[in-house]
Design an enzyme around this catalytic site. Sequence first.
Site, PDB file in Angstrom:
ATOM      1  N   GLU A 123       9.708 -12.090  69.235  1.00 32.17           N
ATOM      2  CA  GLU A 123       8.878 -12.432  70.411  1.00 32.17           C
ATOM      3  C   GLU A 123       8.239 -11.210  71.190  1.00 32.17           C
ATOM      4  O   GLU A 123       7.505 -11.231  71.902  1.00 32.17           O
ATOM      5  CB  GLU A 123       9.711 -13.370  71.578  1.00 32.17           C
ATOM      6  CG  GLU A 123       9.937 -14.866  71.092  1.00 32.17           C
ATOM      7  CD  GLU A 123      10.846 -14.926  69.689  1.00 32.17           C
ATOM      8  OE1 GLU A 123      11.841 -13.849  69.616  1.00 32.17           O
ATOM      9  OE2 GLU A 123      10.563 -15.800  68.888  1.00 32.17           O
ATOM     10  N   ASP A 157      15.249 -22.772  68.036  1.00 30.76           N
ATOM     11  CA  ASP A 157      16.553 -23.258  68.081  1.00 30.76           C
ATOM     12  C   ASP A 157      16.635 -24.318  69.127  1.00 30.76           C
ATOM     13  O   ASP A 157      16.792 -24.524  70.254  1.00 30.76           O
ATOM     14  CB  ASP A 157      17.397 -21.956  68.987  1.00 30.76           C
ATOM     15  CG  ASP A 157      17.469 -20.930  67.914  1.00 30.76           C
ATOM     16  OD1 ASP A 157      17.156 -20.862  66.772  1.00 30.76           O
ATOM     17  OD2 ASP A 157      18.180 -19.755  68.559  1.00 30.76           O
ATOM     18  N   ASP A 164      12.292 -13.460  62.112  1.00 29.07           N
ATOM     19  CA  ASP A 164      12.804 -14.213  63.280  1.00 29.07           C
ATOM     20  C   ASP A 164      12.794 -13.091  64.640  1.00 29.07           C
ATOM     21  O   ASP A 164      12.595 -12.015  64.244  1.00 29.07           O
ATOM     22  CB  ASP A 164      14.143 -14.490  62.749  1.00 29.07           C
ATOM     23  CG  ASP A 164      14.689 -15.326  64.007  1.00 29.07           C
ATOM     24  OD1 ASP A 164      14.229 -15.822  64.944  1.00 29.07           O
ATOM     25  OD2 ASP A 164      16.000 -15.442  63.798  1.00 29.07           O
TER      26      ASP A 164
HETATM   27  C1  GLC Z   1      17.930 -17.109  65.908  1.00 32.20           C
HETATM   28  C2  GLC Z   1      17.040 -17.960  65.012  1.00 32.20           C
HETATM   29  C3  GLC Z   1      17.957 -18.935  63.985  1.00 32.20           C
HETATM   30  C4  GLC Z   1      18.940 -18.028  63.234  1.00 32.20           C
HETATM   31  C5  GLC Z   1      19.795 -17.007  64.240  1.00 32.20           C
HETATM   32  C6  GLC Z   1      20.530 -15.854  63.468  1.00 32.20           C
HETATM   33  O1  GLC Z   1      18.778 -17.995  66.788  1.00 32.20           O
HETATM   34  O2  GLC Z   1      16.175 -18.702  65.743  1.00 32.20           O
HETATM   35  O3  GLC Z   1      17.084 -19.692  63.284  1.00 32.20           O
HETATM   36  O4  GLC Z   1      19.740 -18.677  62.424  1.00 32.20           O
HETATM   37  O5  GLC Z   1      18.707 -16.307  65.152  1.00 32.20           O
HETATM   38  O6  GLC Z   1      19.418 -15.295  62.490  1.00 32.20           O
END
Ligand code: GLC
Length: 753
Positions: free
Chosen positions: A390, A458, A387
């Site tokens: 980017e 998200d 995650d």
């Molecule tokens: C980001 C991700 C989400 C995750 C969050 C906490 O917002 O896109 O899926 O739950 O981080 O890790």
Amino acid sequence: MEFKILGNTQNVTQQANKLIISSAEAEAHITIYSDSIIRINVTRQPQNNEPSFAVIQEPQSKLTYQDDDNELVVTTAALTLLVSKNPLRFAFYTPDGQLLSRDDERFGVTWQNSQVINYRELQGDEKFIGLGEKVGNLNRRASSFVNWNTDAPDHTPLTDPLYETFPFFIGIHSGLTYGLFLDNTHKSYFDFGASCDDQFMWLGADDGDLNYYFFGAQTVAGIIEDYTWLTGRMEMPPLWSLGYQQCRWSYMSAQEVLDVASKFRENNIPADVMYCDIDYMEGFKIFTWNKETFAEPKQFIDKLKAMNFKLVTIVDPGIKVEKGYQQYDEGVERGYFATYPNGENYIGEVWPGRCHFPDFFREDVREWWGAAFTALTEPGVEGFWNDMNEPAVWNQNMPWIVKFGDKFMPEVRNVYGMMMAKATYDGTRKILGNKRPFVLTRAAYSGTQRYSAVWTGDNTATDEHLLLGARLVNSLGVSGMANVGVDIGGFSGNPTPEMMVRWNSLGTYTPMYRNHSIKDSEFREPWQYGADNLELIKKSIEERYKLLPYLYSSFYQTSQTGLPVCRTLAIDYTHDHNIYHEDYQNQFLFGDALLVAPVISTEITAKVYLPQGNWYRLSTDEAFDGGQEYVVDAPLNDLPVFAKAGAIITQQSVKQSTQDKGDGILEIHIWNGTEATSFVYYEDDGDTYDYAEGAYHKRLIIFDPTKKVMILDAAEGSYTSQYDKVQVVLHAFADAKLLSPVGNSNDEIVIYY
Ligand code: GLC
């Protein structure tokens, strides 16, 4: 501002397979990758020959050309490229002389300072699809987009850019098709005639070369096949990752994860995967486990395994600045992090607070990162969720002087996530031996399909997002990324029970089916919405498990041809204008033969368009003629899904987990039709790479109504099917008799009816 326009040809030379045309402003390098793929690279730095992150092929064909006074003609079996010399402009035609696409005669290729832009003629009826994870309509005409991988929480159905970059689109006009992939990792731009009185379309980037691959196949499927030949195809995913996945930010302790998993089993709701979001770690430090709440990771995962669950854990790139933390100490000592030009390590803030960021562009850093996964694999984790790559930092503005090796952030930002996914994939692939790792990433660039699945970030609990999710999945599929999920129910906000039911019914037909939600949202598990809704959600999940033999075979097709699992109707019905209509643009084919029409949660009827052919409602076998629109019932318990006439759908009975043995019956459902159809059924152990050594079970299934026969071809491969019986189930046959069971001989089985 400096402005330059590609001018007259000064010199033409050929070096091996490359045709080099120089002008005062730049050089154009032309190479032939295959009969249907020609690369043009217009460069002002001809010496700079960096390898592509996306492309994994070399030019296959020798280039030949004719030179006359005014133009050069490059021909292959599938394409003709006319190069006008003065000024230097490029035009692509079919071999029989039909125009596919060409430069705008006036502007061609231009530079404004370092920015390079290509202006191209716009054809009257031209439509555009693709560009991966982009909001907006299926037909991208009159829209413009930017590629700049961005953490986009709370994005709307209008937000651009989002997390991923796929600079590849397909143009459709005059009954023709072509594709164009701009392989440039800088911030890039695509404008399909948005604001210029329909004068042209344009594409380009902030810096670097106008480096593009032109695809001339005359079907959308053929273009996708070529594009994924060039940039790679996904390998078979672990079967368990195609089961139902339950996530949340966060289940706060091992016990909570186990309780949720048990509840699936108590309620007989099929499921395969539990997730740990960031709170399983110690202070959000990557490759650690929280000593209090996840004190005994191995015991915890063993208990999950005993319930036939796999565990996926999250990792972010940000390494907490904290002396004594292994990854921080090692990374600093070895110089593994992104720096400022003076060599200081860059610090940005993310979940753990102040962080450094690994330079995933370096092989040694990728190896170091990959090897660290033992902290997760040793206790038993098999899935790795990447995650914030980017890369995200708070306030979304990593300074432009941050360096990854000799590259500044803007040059490589769009590939950072892909390189993190590669590091994760390569590392865990090595550690897990013969087992398939499951990698999921939020940021991506063309080619990421070789390493990872993606999800669309998200989203929000609204009906608009439910529909947007379908379009994003379909558009990513056009761009080679077939293994895609959306957060079912919407990440932010709280879905109504109806929305949750409806979104799950779409989850059945989403390549990756994962329920996920933001911190402090209402709990989202299937039993949170009352007994009636639980039954409906359970039905959707059960439907998914029934379809797994079909879905897995569809993924096999993806691994062989690049054709996605969820296919916008623009793939098979490219020249039917109706499918681009706003009312129908969310519809898609799931595999070869099921048409899915997404419906929002507040409607109980739906307007659907069925393209040419004959169709049967999956739930009732009611027949529909194609080429027409219909208003159909769409109660919450019956999403409009249609089987194509002649559909061959392999199914099984419900299992609680992909690891369950099941009843051993493979059902082959066939819907009546008038023309012969076929389906490649594929099976392997779902877990290892033994298939590469021939341990698979593959058989061609043919249905030929003209001869009133069904043929199950002899099985190929050394793997013994997990099903010991095959049962044929007929739908919409006037004299339908159930032909069952017919045994599972590996030999050919011929059934006359
Ligand atoms: C980001 C991700 C989400 C995750 C969050 C906490 O917002 O896109 O899926 O739950 O981080 O890790």
